[in-house]
Design an enzyme around this catalytic site. Structure first.
Site, PDB file in Angstrom:
ATOM      1  N   LYS A   1       0.874  -1.183   0.000  1.00 48.91           N
ATOM      2  CA  LYS A   1       0.000   0.000   0.000  1.00 48.91           C
ATOM      3  C   LYS A   1       0.903   1.222   0.000  1.00 48.91           C
ATOM      4  O   LYS A   1       2.056   1.163   0.453  1.00 48.91           O
ATOM      5  CB  LYS A   1      -0.845  -0.020   1.283  1.00 48.91           C
ATOM      6  CG  LYS A   1      -2.122   0.764   1.201  1.00 48.91           C
ATOM      7  CD  LYS A   1      -3.262  -0.055   0.648  1.00 48.91           C
ATOM      8  CE  LYS A   1      -4.539   0.763   0.569  1.00 48.91           C
ATOM      9  NZ  LYS A   1      -5.674   0.001   0.090  1.00 48.91           N
TER      10      LYS A   1
ATOM     11  N   GLY B   1     -21.686   5.789   4.568  1.00 49.18           N
ATOM     12  CA  GLY B   1     -20.847   6.191   3.431  1.00 49.18           C
ATOM     13  C   GLY B   1     -21.486   5.847   2.103  1.00 49.18           C
ATOM     14  O   GLY B   1     -21.763   4.693   1.802  1.00 49.18           O
TER      15      GLY B   1
ATOM     16  N   GLY C   1     -20.132   6.782  -0.948  1.00 49.49           N
ATOM     17  CA  GLY C   1     -19.130   7.145  -1.954  1.00 49.49           C
ATOM     18  C   GLY C   1     -19.102   6.137  -3.085  1.00 49.49           C
ATOM     19  O   GLY C   1     -20.132   5.562  -3.450  1.00 49.49           O
TER      20      GLY C   1
ATOM     21  N   VAL D   1     -18.115   3.028  -3.349  1.00 41.34           N
ATOM     22  CA  VAL D   1     -18.639   1.688  -3.043  1.00 41.34           C
ATOM     23  C   VAL D   1     -20.075   1.774  -2.517  1.00 41.34           C
ATOM     24  O   VAL D   1     -20.959   1.031  -2.980  1.00 41.34           O
ATOM     25  CB  VAL D   1     -17.749   0.965  -2.002  1.00 41.34           C
ATOM     26  CG1 VAL D   1     -18.317  -0.404  -1.678  1.00 41.34           C
ATOM     27  CG2 VAL D   1     -16.321   0.832  -2.519  1.00 41.34           C
TER      28      VAL D   1
ATOM     29  N   TYR E   1     -22.473   3.802  -2.927  1.00 45.74           N
ATOM     30  CA  TYR E   1     -23.487   4.097  -3.948  1.00 45.74           C
ATOM     31  C   TYR E   1     -23.961   2.803  -4.621  1.00 45.74           C
ATOM     32  O   TYR E   1     -25.157   2.542  -4.741  1.00 45.74           O
ATOM     33  CB  TYR E   1     -22.905   5.058  -4.995  1.00 45.74           C
ATOM     34  CG  TYR E   1     -23.810   5.286  -6.172  1.00 45.74           C
ATOM     35  CD1 TYR E   1     -24.817   6.252  -6.126  1.00 45.74           C
ATOM     36  CD2 TYR E   1     -23.670   4.528  -7.341  1.00 45.74           C
ATOM     37  CE1 TYR E   1     -25.661   6.450  -7.212  1.00 45.74           C
ATOM     38  CE2 TYR E   1     -24.511   4.709  -8.415  1.00 45.74           C
ATOM     39  CZ  TYR E   1     -25.506   5.680  -8.354  1.00 45.74           C
ATOM     40  OH  TYR E   1     -26.346   5.863  -9.420  1.00 45.74           O
TER      41      TYR E   1
END
Ligand code: NAD
Length: 352
Positions: A80, A179, A181, A183, A185
């Site tokens: 990452k 959330g 965003g 994902v 949505y």
């Protein structure tokens, strides 16, 4: 700042710090493991309060990627990267290109994909400087792996509902979604289409408006989503959302969402179990995105990609059953399963 004694350090193979004076880039790349292949993982841009916070995040996230790819049966290791900065104010094309140079300096050991604060456009900018990027191809969703992540979470919710409530779909199941965003949505879309009742919260009004207009979901205040009366709590915003305080507030019997590193500490898995809450490990059920990235890299068909994402449901069912049988936390069962995969890869004789 210490590295080897940092709480999240777990025998990471490599941790590299990148600084570019001209563009203001300050970034860290952590390669946790390359046992199964190059360490593919997102590049996150976030205004970390301190460099220690950034280091902690990148160490935990990269370890999670190792487990995620192993459980998903991918030929990837775990890595990452984080850029310290506010993506809305500090991001410039030159800074992202400098990040591309930094990624390139790892010689392919780390392969960058998008994450919070970065998007497909940024990956394309990095690609001007390095071939070691992924997730920028044009497909139905413009290379964005989030719909695949949302699909993996959706089928995991369905599997958890079957396991806990004994029904085969999510009809009438109330899901508290944190959330809306990339994902969240799509997760709302899949749930509503399956007959679930979605109540959601977000701090971004535009994201709320879009989800309400497209899926007709109910909206509550961000401060009350955790304690919302629901069958499922689906965290799709930020990490460390499950901690000593929040677990006490939860009223849902199942937790299944896309956010990475949902457990603030290892002990929070036990806290959830003690409260009788079924936790679906994040690194297992949110693997749809990295599976999508893999299939973009090898140029698979949509059908093949979907079939691979669908396998998450099988692995989760295996984990939930083993956890029941052994009375152990689901996160520990999933970690053990991933460790077993890594162990057998390490002990395989090298091909002649
Ligand atoms: P995103 O940034 O697009 O969406 C996050 C949403 O959460 C935003 O709408 C934001 O306004 C909202 N939010 C932030 N703080 C909130 C709060 N306190 N309460 C309610 N809402 C809040 O990110 P995303 O791509 O949708 O990813 C969501 C999570 O899933 C992240 O933790 C990410 O690391 C993880 N994840 C994403 C993918 C992927 O394919 N995008 C894959 C694996 C894991």
């Amino acid at each position: 700042m210490s590295i080897f004694s940092a709480p999240a350090f777990d025998s990471h193979e490599l941790v590299t710090f990148g600084r570019d004076e001209a563009t203001g880039l300050r970034a860290i790349i952590a390669v946790h493991s390359t046992t199964l292949g190059p360490a593919v993982g997102g590049c996150r841009m976030f205004p970390y309060v301190s460099e220690d916070d950034a280091l902690h995040d990148v160490l935990r996230l990269s370890r999670g990627m190792t487990y995620k790819s192993a459980l998903a049966g991918l030929p990837f290791g775990g890595g990452k990267s984080v850029i310290i900065g506010d993506s809305r104010k500090d991001k410039t094309p030159e800074l992202i290109r400098a990040m591309g140079d930094f990624v390139h300096s790892q010689g392919g050991r780390y392969v960058a994909a998008e994450d919070s604060g970065t998007g497909v456009a940024d990956i394309r900018l990095m690609a001007e400087r390095t071939p070691h990027v992924s997730g920028m191809d044009d497909n139905e969703f413009g290379g964005d792996p989030s719909p695949s992540t949302a699909w993996g979470v959706f089928i995991s919710i369905r599997a958890a509902v079957r396991h806990r409530l004994g029904q085969s779909d999510t009809r009438g199941v109330r899901v508290a979604l944190q959330g809306l965003g990339h994902v969240g949505y799509y997760l709302a879309k899949f749930l509503v289409a399956d007959g679930a009742e979605v109540v959601a919260a977000d701090v971004n009004q535009a994201n709320i408006d879009r989800a309400v207009a497209d899926h007709g979901i109910h909206v509550v205040d961000p401060g009350s989503i955790l304690s919302e009366e629901a069958d499922v709590f689906a965290p799709c915003a930020m990490g460390a959302v499950l901690n000593v305080q929040s677990i006490e507030q939860l009223r849902a019997g199942i937790v299944a969402g896309a956010a990475n590193n949902q457990l603030a500490t290892e002990q929070d898995g036990a806290r959830l179990m003690d409260r009788g809450i079924l936790y679906c490990p994040d690194f297992l059920i949110n693997a749809g995105g990295i599976i999508d990235v893999h299939h973009q890299r090898v140029g698979s068909t949509e059908a093949k990609k979907r079939e691979h994402v669908n396998h998450i449901e099988h692995t989760l069912s295996q984990v939930l059953t083993r956890a029941d049988e052994s009375h152990r936390e689901t996160n520990l069962i999933a970690e053990t399963l991933a460790e077993d995969i890594l162990h057998s890869a390490r002990s395989k004789p090298l091909a002649a």
